[in-house]
Design a protein around this motif. Sequence first.
Motif, PDB file in Angstrom:
ATOM      1  N   GLN A  16       9.007   0.958  11.025  1.00 48.28           N
ATOM      2  CA  GLN A  16       7.784   1.689  11.347  1.00 48.28           C
ATOM      3  C   GLN A  16       7.764   2.998  10.578  1.00 48.28           C
ATOM      4  O   GLN A  16       8.819   3.511  10.228  1.00 48.28           O
ATOM      5  N   PRO A  17       6.632   3.574  10.304  1.00 51.49           N
ATOM      6  CA  PRO A  17       5.307   3.068  10.632  1.00 51.49           C
ATOM      7  C   PRO A  17       4.865   2.020   9.604  1.00 51.49           C
ATOM      8  O   PRO A  17       5.043   2.195   8.407  1.00 51.49           O
ATOM      9  N   LYS A  18       4.315   0.943  10.096  1.00 50.29           N
ATOM     10  CA  LYS A  18       3.810  -0.115   9.223  1.00 50.29           C
ATOM     11  C   LYS A  18       2.507  -0.641   9.801  1.00 50.29           C
ATOM     12  O   LYS A  18       2.211  -0.476  10.978  1.00 50.29           O
ATOM     13  N   GLN A  19       1.748  -1.252   8.928  1.00 51.20           N
ATOM     14  CA  GLN A  19       0.465  -1.833   9.313  1.00 51.20           C
ATOM     15  C   GLN A  19       0.349  -3.140   8.556  1.00 51.20           C
ATOM     16  O   GLN A  19       0.618  -3.189   7.351  1.00 51.20           O
ATOM     17  N   THR A  20      -0.050  -4.186   9.223  1.00 44.19           N
ATOM     18  CA  THR A  20      -0.231  -5.468   8.572  1.00 44.19           C
ATOM     19  C   THR A  20      -1.715  -5.701   8.344  1.00 44.19           C
ATOM     20  O   THR A  20      -2.508  -5.649   9.275  1.00 44.19           O
ATOM     21  N   PHE A  21      -2.090  -5.900   7.095  1.00 41.55           N
ATOM     22  CA  PHE A  21      -3.477  -6.206   6.756  1.00 41.55           C
ATOM     23  C   PHE A  21      -3.647  -7.713   6.824  1.00 41.55           C
ATOM     24  O   PHE A  21      -2.970  -8.454   6.122  1.00 41.55           O
ATOM     25  N   LEU A  22      -4.544  -8.158   7.672  1.00 44.94           N
ATOM     26  CA  LEU A  22      -4.826  -9.592   7.815  1.00 44.94           C
ATOM     27  C   LEU A  22      -6.314  -9.853   7.588  1.00 44.94           C
ATOM     28  O   LEU A  22      -7.170  -9.201   8.188  1.00 44.94           O
ATOM     29  N   ASP A  23      -6.590 -10.781   6.729  1.00 46.76           N
ATOM     30  CA  ASP A  23      -7.941 -11.237   6.430  1.00 46.76           C
ATOM     31  C   ASP A  23      -7.800 -12.712   6.044  1.00 46.76           C
ATOM     32  O   ASP A  23      -8.002 -13.083   4.893  1.00 46.76           O
ATOM     33  N   SER A  45      -1.620   8.929   4.377  1.00 47.99           N
ATOM     34  CA  SER A  45      -0.978   8.392   3.196  1.00 47.99           C
ATOM     35  C   SER A  45      -0.402   7.023   3.545  1.00 47.99           C
ATOM     36  O   SER A  45       0.091   6.826   4.642  1.00 47.99           O
ATOM     37  N   PHE A  46      -0.472   6.087   2.596  1.00 45.51           N
ATOM     38  CA  PHE A  46       0.195   4.806   2.812  1.00 45.51           C
ATOM     39  C   PHE A  46       0.607   4.189   1.485  1.00 45.51           C
ATOM     40  O   PHE A  46       0.004   4.435   0.456  1.00 45.51           O
ATOM     41  N   PRO A  55       7.754 -11.084   7.075  1.00 46.40           N
ATOM     42  CA  PRO A  55       8.487 -11.028   8.343  1.00 46.40           C
ATOM     43  C   PRO A  55       8.495  -9.589   8.877  1.00 46.40           C
ATOM     44  O   PRO A  55       8.999  -8.684   8.220  1.00 46.40           O
ATOM     45  N   GLN A  56       7.899  -9.371  10.013  1.00 43.05           N
ATOM     46  CA  GLN A  56       7.749  -8.033  10.571  1.00 43.05           C
ATOM     47  C   GLN A  56       9.089  -7.326  10.782  1.00 43.05           C
ATOM     48  O   GLN A  56       9.171  -6.116  10.600  1.00 43.05           O
ATOM     49  N   VAL A  57      10.120  -8.058  11.111  1.00 48.42           N
ATOM     50  CA  VAL A  57      11.422  -7.442  11.378  1.00 48.42           C
ATOM     51  C   VAL A  57      12.075  -6.878  10.116  1.00 48.42           C
ATOM     52  O   VAL A  57      13.001  -6.084  10.205  1.00 48.42           O
ATOM     53  N   ALA A  69       2.835   5.676   5.833  1.00 53.14           N
ATOM     54  CA  ALA A  69       2.940   4.358   6.454  1.00 53.14           C
ATOM     55  C   ALA A  69       3.040   3.315   5.345  1.00 53.14           C
ATOM     56  O   ALA A  69       2.770   3.589   4.185  1.00 53.14           O
ATOM     57  N   LEU A  70       3.414   2.128   5.723  1.00 50.78           N
ATOM     58  CA  LEU A  70       3.516   1.008   4.804  1.00 50.78           C
ATOM     59  C   LEU A  70       2.522  -0.053   5.254  1.00 50.78           C
ATOM     60  O   LEU A  70       2.488  -0.425   6.426  1.00 50.78           O
TER      61      LEU A  70
END
Length: 78
Positions: free
Chosen positions: A23-30, A53-54, A17-19, A2-3
């Motif tokens: 996939q597969p992707k994950q957005t880390f937000l804090d 794995s990422f 920009p998500q587009v 994944a990314l």
Amino acid sequence: RALMLVHGYCSGGNVWPQVDFSQPKQTFLDPNQNRTHDQFAQLLAAAGASRDSFGVVAHSQGGAAALHLLTFYESPLD
């Protein structure tokens, strides 16, 4: 595999920009947090713990924290 898309220091939200990423992707937000590289790295490890794995695309401190994670901890980060 994944990314994980990771923001930088004190970021107000997602800088990627998500587009632009498949996939597969994950957005880390804090958002709006001031953390040490070590604290940030541990949060990345926790966020990616469910993955086998990422990889990371990171901005600013997100990149430094990912490198810190790779250097000092065991994690699924490639």
